[in-house]
Design a protein around this motif. Structure first.
Motif, PDB file in Angstrom:
ATOM      1  N   TYR A  17       0.484  -1.353   0.407  1.00 17.42           N
ATOM      2  CA  TYR A  17       0.165   0.504  -0.450  1.00 17.42           C
ATOM      3  C   TYR A  17       1.205   1.222   0.032  1.00 17.42           C
ATOM      4  O   TYR A  17       1.616   1.204   0.247  1.00 17.42           O
ATOM      5  N   HIS A  18      -0.196   1.802  -0.604  1.00 18.47           N
ATOM      6  CA  HIS A  18       1.244   3.849  -0.628  1.00 18.47           C
ATOM      7  C   HIS A  18       0.326   4.535  -0.143  1.00 18.47           C
ATOM      8  O   HIS A  18      -1.001   4.700   0.202  1.00 18.47           O
ATOM      9  N   TYR A  19       1.079   5.295   0.899  1.00 20.37           N
ATOM     10  CA  TYR A  19       0.695   5.704   2.281  1.00 20.37           C
ATOM     11  C   TYR A  19       1.237   7.351   1.582  1.00 20.37           C
ATOM     12  O   TYR A  19       2.492   7.766   1.258  1.00 20.37           O
ATOM     13  N   ASP A  66       5.885  10.338   1.731  1.00 22.23           N
ATOM     14  CA  ASP A  66       5.460   9.013   1.023  1.00 22.23           C
ATOM     15  C   ASP A  66       6.084   8.133   1.268  1.00 22.23           C
ATOM     16  O   ASP A  66       6.978   8.103   1.875  1.00 22.23           O
ATOM     17  N   THR A  98       5.028   3.961   1.526  1.00 20.65           N
ATOM     18  CA  THR A  98       5.366   2.070   0.744  1.00 20.65           C
ATOM     19  C   THR A  98       5.308   1.378   2.442  1.00 20.65           C
ATOM     20  O   THR A  98       6.504   1.345   2.407  1.00 20.65           O
ATOM     21  N   GLU A  99       4.373   0.105   1.971  1.00 25.42           N
ATOM     22  CA  GLU A  99       4.304  -0.454   2.610  1.00 25.42           C
ATOM     23  C   GLU A  99       3.494  -1.942   2.872  1.00 25.42           C
ATOM     24  O   GLU A  99       2.625  -2.339   2.245  1.00 25.42           O
ATOM     25  N   GLN A 126       1.007  -4.546   3.734  1.00 23.76           N
ATOM     26  CA  GLN A 126       0.605  -5.180   4.493  1.00 23.76           C
ATOM     27  C   GLN A 126      -0.210  -6.738   4.511  1.00 23.76           C
ATOM     28  O   GLN A 126      -1.344  -6.632   3.673  1.00 23.76           O
ATOM     29  N   PRO A 131      -4.875  -0.129   9.019  1.00 31.30           N
ATOM     30  CA  PRO A 131      -3.795   0.543   8.249  1.00 31.30           C
ATOM     31  C   PRO A 131      -3.429   1.914   8.859  1.00 31.30           C
ATOM     32  O   PRO A 131      -3.709   1.902   9.988  1.00 31.30           O
ATOM     33  N   THR A 158      -1.967   4.854  10.281  1.00 33.28           N
ATOM     34  CA  THR A 158      -2.565   6.062  11.073  1.00 33.28           C
ATOM     35  C   THR A 158      -1.229   7.443  11.210  1.00 33.28           C
ATOM     36  O   THR A 158      -1.793   9.059  11.006  1.00 33.28           O
ATOM     37  N   ARG A 185      -2.244   8.716   4.977  1.00 28.05           N
ATOM     38  CA  ARG A 185      -3.712   8.977   4.166  1.00 28.05           C
ATOM     39  C   ARG A 185      -3.109   7.067   3.344  1.00 28.05           C
ATOM     40  O   ARG A 185      -2.137   8.031   2.712  1.00 28.05           O
ATOM     41  N   LYS A 186      -4.419   6.825   2.626  1.00 26.91           N
ATOM     42  CA  LYS A 186      -3.942   5.839   1.566  1.00 26.91           C
ATOM     43  C   LYS A 186      -3.935   6.289   0.471  1.00 26.91           C
ATOM     44  O   LYS A 186      -4.903   7.329   0.631  1.00 26.91           O
ATOM     45  N   PHE A 201      -4.465   6.181  -3.510  1.00 25.35           N
ATOM     46  CA  PHE A 201      -5.052   4.995  -4.359  1.00 25.35           C
ATOM     47  C   PHE A 201      -4.671   5.687  -5.979  1.00 25.35           C
ATOM     48  O   PHE A 201      -5.262   6.735  -6.202  1.00 25.35           O
TER      49      PHE A 201
END
Length: 64
Positions: A4-6, A14, A16-17, A19, A25, A27, A38-39, A41
Motif C-alpha cells: 500500500y502507498h501512503y 510518501d 509504501t508498506e 500489509q 491501515p 494512521t 492516508r492511503k 489510491f
C-alpha cells in the motif's frame, strides 16, 4: 502480501508498506509522528486482449 502507498497530509512524506488484508491501515506518520496519514489510491492499468473490444471488431457488414 499487498503493498500500500501512503502519504502524510501534514509533511507530505510518501512511503509504501506491505500489509496483510486484516491489518489496520497506518494512521501515524513515521517521519513527523502526526496522525495525518492516508492511503493513496491510483488507477490500475487494464489491457484488453483479443477481439470484441473495439467497435470495428463487432459485427460484419453494414447495418441498414
Amino acid at each position: 502480501m499487498p503493498t500500500y502507498h501512503y502519504r502524510c497530509k501534514s509533511c507530505n512524506y510518501d512511503f509504501t508498506e506491505q500489509q496483510s488484508f486484516s491489518d489496520d491501515p497506518i494512521t501515524i506518520c513515521p517521519q513527523c509522528g502526526k496522525e495525518q496519514v492516508r492511503k493513496v489510491f491510483s488507477a490500475v492499468p487494464i489491457e484488453f486482449k483479443g477481439s470484441g473490444f473495439y467497435r470495428t471488431d463487432s459485427g460484419s457488414g453494414s447495418k441498414k
